[in-house]
Structure formats: C-alpha cells, structure tokens
Design an enzyme around this catalytic site. Structure first.
Site, PDB file in Angstrom:
ATOM      1  N   GLY A 163      -8.949   9.659  64.146  1.00 42.49           N
ATOM      2  CA  GLY A 163     -10.122   9.163  64.855  1.00 42.49           C
ATOM      3  C   GLY A 163     -11.012  10.322  65.269  1.00 42.49           C
ATOM      4  N   CYS A 201      -3.198  12.791  62.333  1.00 39.41           N
ATOM      5  CA  CYS A 201      -4.296  13.508  62.994  1.00 39.41           C
ATOM      6  C   CYS A 201      -4.419  13.085  64.462  1.00 39.41           C
ATOM      7  CB  CYS A 201      -5.586  13.283  62.208  1.00 39.41           C
ATOM      8  SG  CYS A 201      -6.835  14.517  62.579  1.00 39.41           S
ATOM      9  N   TYR A 202      -5.486  12.385  64.858  1.00 35.82           N
ATOM     10  CA  TYR A 202      -5.617  11.946  66.253  1.00 35.82           C
ATOM     11  C   TYR A 202      -4.411  11.090  66.659  1.00 35.82           C
ATOM     12  CZ  TYR A 202      -7.267   9.496  70.406  1.00 35.82           C
ATOM     13  OH  TYR A 202      -7.365   8.985  71.669  1.00 35.82           O
ATOM     14  N   HIS A 207      -4.424  14.576  56.596  1.00 34.40           N
ATOM     15  CA  HIS A 207      -4.579  13.176  56.167  1.00 34.40           C
ATOM     16  C   HIS A 207      -3.849  12.910  54.846  1.00 34.40           C
ATOM     17  CE1 HIS A 207      -7.529  11.901  59.178  1.00 34.40           C
ATOM     18  NE2 HIS A 207      -7.838  13.187  59.195  1.00 34.40           N
ATOM     19  N   GLU A 240      -3.580  10.129  53.404  1.00 34.83           N
ATOM     20  CA  GLU A 240      -4.197   8.998  52.688  1.00 34.83           C
ATOM     21  C   GLU A 240      -5.320   9.412  51.745  1.00 34.83           C
ATOM     22  OE1 GLU A 240      -4.426   9.758  55.839  1.00 34.83           O
ATOM     23  OE2 GLU A 240      -6.316   9.206  56.765  1.00 34.83           O
ATOM     24  N   SER A 279     -20.734 -20.224  46.390  1.00 33.10           N
ATOM     25  CA  SER A 279     -21.934 -19.467  46.017  1.00 33.10           C
ATOM     26  C   SER A 279     -21.918 -19.104  44.543  1.00 33.10           C
ATOM     27  CB  SER A 279     -22.002 -18.189  46.844  1.00 33.10           C
ATOM     28  OG  SER A 279     -21.014 -17.287  46.388  1.00 33.10           O
ATOM     29  N   ASP A 281     -15.561 -14.306  45.750  1.00 34.24           N
ATOM     30  CA  ASP A 281     -14.892 -14.597  47.025  1.00 34.24           C
ATOM     31  C   ASP A 281     -14.836 -16.097  47.317  1.00 34.24           C
ATOM     32  OD1 ASP A 281     -15.016 -11.888  47.080  1.00 34.24           O
ATOM     33  OD2 ASP A 281     -16.625 -11.782  48.567  1.00 34.24           O
ATOM     34  N   LYS A 322     -11.721  -6.407  48.348  1.00 31.26           N
ATOM     35  CA  LYS A 322     -12.383  -7.010  47.178  1.00 31.26           C
ATOM     36  C   LYS A 322     -11.514  -6.958  45.915  1.00 31.26           C
ATOM     37  CE  LYS A 322     -16.392  -8.641  45.618  1.00 31.26           C
ATOM     38  NZ  LYS A 322     -17.212  -9.594  46.375  1.00 31.26           N
TER      39      LYS A 322
END
Ligand code: XMP
Length: 509
Positions: free
Chosen positions: A51, A78-79, A165, A167, A219, A223, A365
């Site tokens: 963060g 990290c944070y 990090h 990730e 639509s 999704d 997505k």
C-alpha cells in the site's frame, strides 16, 4: 480459499490474478472487515497487500491484529509486512535509502517461501520504510544490499513477510514464492476451475432466487451473455432477458444476437425496438455528457416499462465484474472523479424494488471468457471486444442522425472484417472507427470531393484503466484505409489515432 486484505496497493488485483492462476480461489476485502467474518470465511491463508501509506501515518489502513492469532498462515507483502511486524511489537522506520526497482535478493534460508528459489534472485522493490527490529520469534530469511530485513518468518506461527513484490513479473521467482505459500504453507488444493465455478454458481443462484422470476438486461457483450447462461441453467424459464435495440448498434448486431440466443440457446428473450425513441431524444445533441445522460435516461425508461410487463419479477441479474467491486471498496474508498458518466442499469433495482443477482462479481474479464467457454457459449460472443452501452453515439462526434450512423456502421464493418482477417482481433482490447464532425478536401476520379473523415482507434489493454495505441502493421492500416475510402460513400480520408490512455481515453467521447 485465500483472503487478500487490500491496503491500497496498485498491485492487489495482480496478487489475486496470480493466486487464481494456480486454480486457488481468492477474494479481496478491505482492511476493516470484521474478524468474525474472516473466521466464517475460514481461509486457508491470508495475504496482506502492499500500500502507499507509511505505517506511522495517522490514517494508515490497519486491520484487526487478531488475524495473527487465528492459526491461519499470513503472508505480508511490503506495507502488509510492515503492518504485521509493527502490530506484533517490531519496529518500522523511514529507510536511510529508499529502494525502488530491481534489487538482488540474497536468500539465507532456502526453505518455506524460498524453497527451490536458489541463493540469489532478482526482486522488485518499492518502499520508503524498512523494518529495523523484528518481534520475538521472527528471523531474517533474506536481505538485499539496502534492506537487511527483506524477508522474514515466524516458522511456528506460519507468519511470512516479504519487503518486495512477488506478484509482479519483474520478481523473477515471485510465482515460485507464491506457489510455495499456497501449497506448502497453506495446503491449498487446485480446485478453482470454471467448471466448478459454474456448478457452484448455479446452485447458489437457485438457493437465492428459488422459484421467483428474474430479469436481465442483455447487451450482447460477453459479461451479460455469460450471466444469462448461468441464470438460464439455474432458473430456466423464470429468466427473461430484455434486449433494447437503441439504434446505436454495429451493423447486423441485433440480428446476430437474436440468432444466437433464440435459436441456439433457447433463452427467453424480449427484443425491444426503441431506435426511434433514442434517435429522437438525441437529435441535435452534440455535447458528449448530454448524449450519455440522454441515452442512460431513455434506456432506463424503455427497460423499466418492458420489465413491468414481466409480472412478479423480483430479481435483476447483472454482469458486474470483480474490478468494479474492488474499485468501489478500495482501502481508501471514495469514488474517483467522474471522467465520463458510464451507462449502466444501476439505478433500476432501487427504482423498481428489485433484488440484485450478480454471479460474476468475483471474476476478472478473462475468467468470464473461460467461464463462457465452459458453458459452451458461441466463440464469437466469448471473444467479442467490449462495446460501450451508448454505442455508436459516442463514436459519432457531433450530431447523430441516420445518415451518419449508416456511414459509421459501414466503416466499422470493414475495419472489423480486416482486423479479424489479420488475426489481430483477439490481441486488441478494442478496435473501432470514429466519425469526425469535420470534412476535408480530396480528389477522386479527377474530381474534387469534400467529404467526411474517420479515425481508426485500436488499443491494447488489460483492464481499460490504461491502454496503449496498437502498433498495427502499416500494410494492414493501408488496406483498411483503402477499403473504407473505396467502399463507403461519404468518406475521403482515414486517420489513425496514436494516443495512449492516459492522457487520452479509449473512446473519443
Ligand atoms: P474510456 O473511454 O473511459 O473507456 O477510456 C474505458 C472502457 O469503457 C468503455 N466504455 C463504456 N462501457 N458504458 C459501457 O458499458 C459506457 O458508457 C462506456 N463508456 C466507455 C470503453 O469502450 C472502454 O472499453
């Protein structure tokens, strides 16, 4: 499942992606979640994200320190690591030297998270504070040149901390470290697949909806289509989809959709032709925000009056995705400033006293696409690029009328045809044409022309938050331009948009 506590890192969605890539389900929650809620979730492990705050700032985000006594493994990043160390009695101070970017990590203990990582590895750092003293029971497991305590563990309590990090893909062995945490430390199993999700989701929908009726606004995008399929599996004929043709669709779009949903999927669907209503309301409107507001309002009116005809409907299903949910509950909360008022059916449930069903609200997505595949959805629909609710109205700069719609539809059709033939369609986040409100001089067959200009927009992106203009081959661009000018009457110039987002946006309005 793994619980990720969001301390506001720009990378927190990435942590979730990484965990799910290992077929482990995870969920992101804000720091203020209740400890009883966490107990109820009973996660196999907890990840505390990074963060932007310093732990000593007055309003820095904090979660209930009782999580460290639940006998659930915790990984602080990290944070998140600094929060954990501080909460357990260690010391965090402003670092003498801030560390941003690559740093070489020297691993002291090749066990736990560092199993098979090796003695030295590249990591990605981004911190201004450092840990100077560890609480009792913790030991240092890795260091970098500037950060002595770059990784730590309390082996007995299964508490792990990484200052860097894991990730981000710049951390060379980051995936290995996360895998070690998930499987060796937490004992997770690879059970999260789209087939299992579909099965669970269908039974959850049945539990919630029972024998009540559900309405869904279709639509034509992936999704809402996937949501429709899930609901159809769960409640069958009790689902009614409403498709509003606003006259702002691409060429043959409504017909194609009709065919897929009515013939192949046998889903109960009402097509509402509201073209005239929309075009009338939009006549002579040129301001982008006004266009959006009008389209939103007319849509609500049309949808509401159609929905009222479905007697006894109690639920409204929506294809809301996880990034929307995360955005609205981030560590610091608060809506970001309105750049464009996006069009959705958000106001309907309140107005019509409907309850919401949002089966995709924990998916990204690309997971929705995989889910579509697992549900045998038409490939064309699965891979359809996003198309905005206000449709071609925000791609016709200036006034909208039938003549200009026809020009843009034909241009857009050629563009998509060429993009699909070239194999670029799936590689692009979006590719579309924009009709400009100015004319330019040209020469065709020795004659002067004074006609419209269209712009081609093609972008790559992961989530539409940022985007880069696509470096399409000149040959392809040349072919597109050539076909458009030759085949679409009323266009004599084609330009290519080479702006990224930010500072531009993807759509022009
Ligand atoms: P911008 O233009 O803000 O667009 O960079 C980001 C993404 O959102 C889509 N978009 C919309 N989608 N209703 C939608 O459903 C809208 O009103 C709307 N406006 C923009 C846009 O196509 C891009 O993918």
């Amino acid at each position: 499942m793994i619980l990720i506590i969001d301390f506001g890192s720009q990378y927190n969605q990435l942590i979730a992606r990484r965990v799910r890539e290992f077929h482990v389900y995870c969920q992101i929650d804000p720091p203020n979640v209740d400890i009883d809620y966490i107990k109820q979730l009973n996660p196999k492990g907890i990840i505390l994200s990074g963060g932007p705050s310093s732990i000593y700032e007055k309003n820095s985000p904090k979660c209930d320190a009782a999580i460290f006594n639940l006998n659930i493994p915790v990984l602080g990043i990290c944070y998140g690591m600094q929060f954990m160390i501080n909460a357990l009695g260690g010391t965090v101070k402003k670092a003498r030297k801030r560390e941003y970017g690559f740093a070489e990590l020297k691993v002291k203990e090749g066990a736990g998270l560092f199993n098979t990582v090796g003695g030295k590895t590249k990591t990605w750092m981004s911190h201004g504070d450092s840990i100077t003293k560890l609480p009792r029971g913790f030991k240092i497991t890795a260091s970098t040149e500037n950060t002595k305590i770059a990784a730590t563990v309390h082996t007995k309590k299964h508490l792990y901390g990484l200052q860097f990090h894991p990730e981000v893909h710049h951390t060379a062995k980051g995936k290995t470290m996360l895998r070690n945490f998930l499987f060796d430390v937490c004992g997770c199993k690879r059970t999260w697949t789209m087939k299992s999700f579909a099965k669970d989701s269908v039974s959850q929908i049945r539990d919630v909806v029972g024998d009540k009726k559900v309405i869904l606004g279709l639509s034509g995008g992936v999704d809402s289509s996937v949501t429709a399929l899930l609901l159809h599996h769960a409640v069958g004929k009790n689902l009614t989809c409403i498709f509003v043709d606003n006259g702002l669709l691409r060429k043959n779009e409504a017909q194609k959709l009709k065919k897929t949903f009515k013939q192949h999927l046998k889903i109960n669907i009402r097509f509402v032709n509201a073209k005239t209503k929309f075009l009338k309301a939009l006549s002579e409107i040129t301001d982008p925000e006004k266009k959006r507001k009008i389209i939103g309002k007319v849509f609500m009116d049309v949808f509401e009056s159609e929905a009222k005809r479905i007697k006894g409907a109690e639920f409204l299903a929506q294809g809301t995705l996880y990034p929307d949910i995360i955005e609205s509950q981030s560590a610091f909360g608060g809506p970001t400033s309105v750049i464009k008022s996006h069009h959705s059916v958000g106001g309907l449930p309140k107005k019509m006293k409907l309850k919401l069903v949002e089966p995709l609200k924990y998916l990204f997505k690309d997971e929705v696409r995989l889910l579509g595949k697992a549900l045998d959805l038409d490939e064309d629909l699965i891979w359809r690029q996003p198309f905005p609710g206000p449709g071609l109205a925000i791609r016709i700069i200036g006034e909208i009328n039938n003549k200009r719609l026809l020009i843009l539809r034909n241009v857009d059709d050629i563009l998509l045809d060429e993009i699909k033939n070239s194999g670029y369609y799936r590689k692009l986040w979006q590719s579309f044409a924009v009709l400009l409100p100015i004319k330019s001089v040209g020469v065709m067959g020795d004659k002067r022309t004074y006609e419209n200009i269209v712009a081609i927009r093609a972008v790559t992106s992961k989530d539409a938050m940022t985007a880069d203009w696509a470096k399409l081959p000149h040959k392809l661009l040349g072919k597109i331009s050539n076909r458009i000018i030759n085949e679409v009457k009323g266009v004599n110039r084609v330009v290519y948009d080479i702006s990224s987002k930010p500072p531009s946006t993807i759509e022009w309005e």
